[in-house]
Design a protein around this motif. Structure first.
Motif, PDB file in Angstrom:
ATOM      1  N   GLN A 136      65.789  17.550  23.801  1.00 52.87           N
ATOM      2  CA  GLN A 136      65.270  18.031  22.527  1.00 52.87           C
ATOM      3  C   GLN A 136      66.337  17.994  21.431  1.00 52.87           C
ATOM      4  N   LEU A 137      67.541  18.443  21.789  1.00 52.55           N
ATOM      5  CA  LEU A 137      68.629  18.374  20.815  1.00 52.55           C
ATOM      6  C   LEU A 137      68.934  16.931  20.444  1.00 52.55           C
ATOM      7  N   GLY A 138      68.868  16.051  21.456  1.00 56.74           N
ATOM      8  CA  GLY A 138      69.099  14.635  21.184  1.00 56.74           C
ATOM      9  C   GLY A 138      68.070  14.066  20.224  1.00 56.74           C
ATOM     10  N   ALA A 139      66.802  14.476  20.392  1.00 55.65           N
ATOM     11  CA  ALA A 139      65.751  14.008  19.491  1.00 55.65           C
ATOM     12  C   ALA A 139      65.974  14.503  18.069  1.00 55.65           C
ATOM     13  N   VAL A 140      66.393  15.755  17.956  1.00 55.03           N
ATOM     14  CA  VAL A 140      66.680  16.304  16.625  1.00 55.03           C
ATOM     15  C   VAL A 140      67.833  15.558  15.972  1.00 55.03           C
ATOM     16  N   LEU A 141      68.884  15.320  16.748  1.00 54.42           N
ATOM     17  CA  LEU A 141      70.040  14.608  16.203  1.00 54.42           C
ATOM     18  C   LEU A 141      69.682  13.179  15.823  1.00 54.42           C
ATOM     19  N   ALA A 142      68.868  12.537  16.664  1.00 52.61           N
ATOM     20  CA  ALA A 142      68.465  11.156  16.367  1.00 52.61           C
ATOM     21  C   ALA A 142      67.649  11.075  15.088  1.00 52.61           C
ATOM     22  N   SER A 143      66.887  12.131  14.789  1.00 52.69           N
ATOM     23  CA  SER A 143      66.055  12.126  13.578  1.00 52.69           C
ATOM     24  C   SER A 143      66.891  12.216  12.303  1.00 52.69           C
ATOM     25  N   LEU A 144      68.184  12.544  12.444  1.00 53.79           N
ATOM     26  CA  LEU A 144      69.035  12.649  11.269  1.00 53.79           C
ATOM     27  C   LEU A 144      69.463  11.294  10.739  1.00 53.79           C
ATOM     28  N   SER A 145      69.184  10.239  11.504  1.00 56.93           N
ATOM     29  CA  SER A 145      69.508   8.863  11.092  1.00 56.93           C
ATOM     30  C   SER A 145      70.988   8.686  10.781  1.00 56.93           C
ATOM     31  N   LEU A 146      71.816   9.297  11.602  1.00 51.76           N
ATOM     32  CA  LEU A 146      73.261   9.142  11.462  1.00 51.76           C
ATOM     33  C   LEU A 146      73.784   8.244  12.570  1.00 51.76           C
ATOM     34  N   SER A 147      74.970   7.723  12.370  1.00 51.41           N
ATOM     35  CA  SER A 147      75.624   6.937  13.406  1.00 51.41           C
ATOM     36  C   SER A 147      75.802   7.797  14.654  1.00 51.41           C
ATOM     37  N   PRO A 148      75.549   7.253  15.840  1.00 49.34           N
ATOM     38  CA  PRO A 148      75.736   8.044  17.062  1.00 49.34           C
ATOM     39  C   PRO A 148      77.187   8.505  17.228  1.00 49.34           C
ATOM     40  N   LEU A 149      78.120   7.745  16.685  1.00 49.41           N
ATOM     41  CA  LEU A 149      79.529   8.152  16.767  1.00 49.41           C
ATOM     42  C   LEU A 149      79.781   9.376  15.884  1.00 49.41           C
ATOM     43  N   ILE A 150      79.168   9.392  14.706  1.00 48.84           N
ATOM     44  CA  ILE A 150      79.291  10.557  13.819  1.00 48.84           C
ATOM     45  C   ILE A 150      78.632  11.771  14.462  1.00 48.84           C
ATOM     46  N   LEU A 151      77.479  11.553  15.107  1.00 50.93           N
ATOM     47  CA  LEU A 151      76.788  12.658  15.775  1.00 50.93           C
ATOM     48  C   LEU A 151      77.646  13.233  16.897  1.00 50.93           C
ATOM     49  N   ALA A 152      78.227  12.346  17.704  1.00 53.50           N
ATOM     50  CA  ALA A 152      79.075  12.799  18.805  1.00 53.50           C
ATOM     51  C   ALA A 152      80.269  13.582  18.279  1.00 53.50           C
ATOM     52  N   TRP A 153      80.866  13.085  17.209  1.00 55.68           N
ATOM     53  CA  TRP A 153      82.016  13.774  16.612  1.00 55.68           C
ATOM     54  C   TRP A 153      81.619  15.140  16.059  1.00 55.68           C
ATOM     55  N   PHE A 154      80.499  15.193  15.368  1.00 60.56           N
ATOM     56  CA  PHE A 154      80.057  16.436  14.737  1.00 60.56           C
ATOM     57  C   PHE A 154      79.727  17.506  15.781  1.00 60.56           C
ATOM     58  N   VAL A 155      78.986  17.124  16.820  1.00 64.77           N
ATOM     59  CA  VAL A 155      78.604  18.085  17.856  1.00 64.77           C
ATOM     60  C   VAL A 155      79.846  18.620  18.559  1.00 64.77           C
ATOM     61  N   ALA A 156      80.773  17.727  18.900  1.00 64.81           N
ATOM     62  CA  ALA A 156      82.000  18.160  19.575  1.00 64.81           C
ATOM     63  C   ALA A 156      82.828  19.082  18.689  1.00 64.81           C
ATOM     64  N   ALA A 157      82.890  18.763  17.387  1.00 63.09           N
ATOM     65  CA  ALA A 157      83.657  19.600  16.456  1.00 63.09           C
ATOM     66  C   ALA A 157      83.045  20.991  16.336  1.00 63.09           C
ATOM     67  N   MET A 158      81.718  21.066  16.276  1.00 64.39           N
ATOM     68  CA  MET A 158      81.061  22.370  16.176  1.00 64.39           C
ATOM     69  C   MET A 158      81.247  23.188  17.452  1.00 64.39           C
ATOM     70  N   MET A 159      81.215  22.507  18.592  1.00 65.76           N
ATOM     71  CA  MET A 159      81.433  23.212  19.852  1.00 65.76           C
ATOM     72  C   MET A 159      82.876  23.718  19.935  1.00 65.76           C
ATOM     73  N   ARG A 160      83.822  22.921  19.473  1.00 74.25           N
ATOM     74  CA  ARG A 160      85.224  23.362  19.488  1.00 74.25           C
ATOM     75  C   ARG A 160      85.402  24.577  18.579  1.00 74.25           C
ATOM     76  N   PHE A 161      84.764  24.541  17.417  1.00 75.58           N
ATOM     77  CA  PHE A 161      84.850  25.666  16.492  1.00 75.58           C
ATOM     78  C   PHE A 161      84.250  26.929  17.112  1.00 75.58           C
ATOM     79  N   SER A 162      83.206  26.748  17.910  1.00 76.23           N
ATOM     80  CA  SER A 162      82.486  27.897  18.462  1.00 76.23           C
ATOM     81  C   SER A 162      83.180  28.498  19.681  1.00 76.23           C
ATOM     82  N   VAL A 163      83.571  27.636  20.631  1.00 76.82           N
ATOM     83  CA  VAL A 163      84.077  28.149  21.906  1.00 76.82           C
ATOM     84  C   VAL A 163      85.590  28.106  22.021  1.00 76.82           C
ATOM     85  N   GLY A 164      86.263  27.322  21.192  1.00 76.94           N
ATOM     86  CA  GLY A 164      87.721  27.291  21.207  1.00 76.94           C
ATOM     87  C   GLY A 164      88.324  26.274  22.149  1.00 76.94           C
TER      88      GLY A 164
END
Length: 294
Positions: free
Chosen positions: A179-207
């Motif tokens: 489901q998260l993948g479908a939401v991210l795919a609907s943003l029409s962004l590069s998959p590399l940008i999506l991977a970077w963004f998700v990882a960055a948000m997780m790092r910000f959240s969990v440390g």
């Protein structure tokens, strides 16, 4: 920078996400060096020089007396560097072998066995026992003591990776990852940008960069079948680039840097945290540039 090391094998987290993405480890290392070296230069000496006048440090560790060790008792620089790079040399060597006509020869099985990450690390470990241990006069009891001292930090890393892998499995089996993948795919962004963004948000959240890498991989994995021509090695680098970003008060490494250099929390945020962000941005930019030619 220490965080950049986590992007590349043989770091356990980098090896784990490369395996999950079915990326070639040798290619991840080669492309990662291209992305990480500029990031380290810009976020390291260049950024530090610009910021040094505004940061007050108290390097107490450097003012304490240190017992000097004679050069004759230290391993030579060449053998030390070779020992450190040996697992990377073996894995990169396998990747180069696979690019030649010899990959279908009778030696292919042997090269594939030696180039396997586990075999490469095992060979490197035994070589290190000799080059940095037996060759310097240490006996087996001393080497055993050194090995036992390594188990404590390694155990922590394995627990973190195991927890991250379990969280990935929960995301995938529960359908949340899809489901998260479908939401991210609907943003029409590069998959590399999506991977970077998700990882960055997780790092910000969990440390933890390791948890961020493992979790982000599980989230973006369902999106990747929509991009069959995308090299998994680039996705691994994009995840790693995002996971080194936003090291702040939830990250144990942040406090190590703060205490070691004797700086305030504000100065640590201005220096170390922003440096990780700069390195992350440079690394993802280099990864995007590599994606245009690979």
């Amino acid at each position: 920078m220490n965080d950049l090391v986590e992007m590349l094998p043989p770091h356990p987290a980098a090896m784990a996400i490369a395996s999950t993405l079915n990326a070639d480890l040798g290619k991840v290392i080669l492309l990662g060096l291209v992305a990480c070296i500029p990031a380290a230069i810009v976020a390291g000496p260049i950024y530090a020089k610009l910021l040094s006048k505004n940061i007050k440090t108290d390097l107490q560790a450097l003012t304490q007396p240190v017992k000097p060790v004679a050069d004759s008792e230290l391993p030579k620089f060449g053998i030390t560097l070779f020992t450190i790079l040996l697992p990377m040399i073996i894995m990169v060597g396998k990747t180069i072998f696979d690019l030649t006509p010899l990959k279908t020869s009778q030696y292919a099985d042997i090269v594939n066995f030696i180039g396997n990450p586990i075999t490469a690390l095992l060979i490197s470990a035994f070589f290190a026992y000799w080059s940095l241990g037996l060759a310097r006069g240490f006996n087996r009891n001393q080497l055993l003591k050194f090995t036992e001292q390594c188990f404590v930090p390694v155990a922590g890393i394995l627990l973190v990776i195991g927890a991250g892998g379990a969280f990935n499995k929960v995301l995938l089996d529960s359908g949340l990852g899809v489901q998260l993948g479908a939401v991210l795919a609907s943003l029409s962004l590069s998959p590399l940008i999506l991977a970077w963004f998700v990882a960055a948000m997780m790092r910000f959240s969990v440390g933890s960069a390791t948890v961020a890498m493992m979790t982000a991989t599980g989230i973006v994995l369902p999106v990747l079948p929509q991009y069959p021509g995308l090299d998994p090695a680039l996705v691994a680098l994009a995840v790693g680039s995002g996971a080194i970003c936003f090291s702040h008060v939830t990250d144990s490494g942040f406090w190590i840097v703060k205490e070691y250099f004797g700086i305030s929390v504000v100065d640590a945020l201005k220096s170390y945290t922003l440096a990780t962000c700069v390195a992350s941005i440079i690394a993802i930019c280099m990864t995007l540039a590599l994606s245009t030619i690979i």
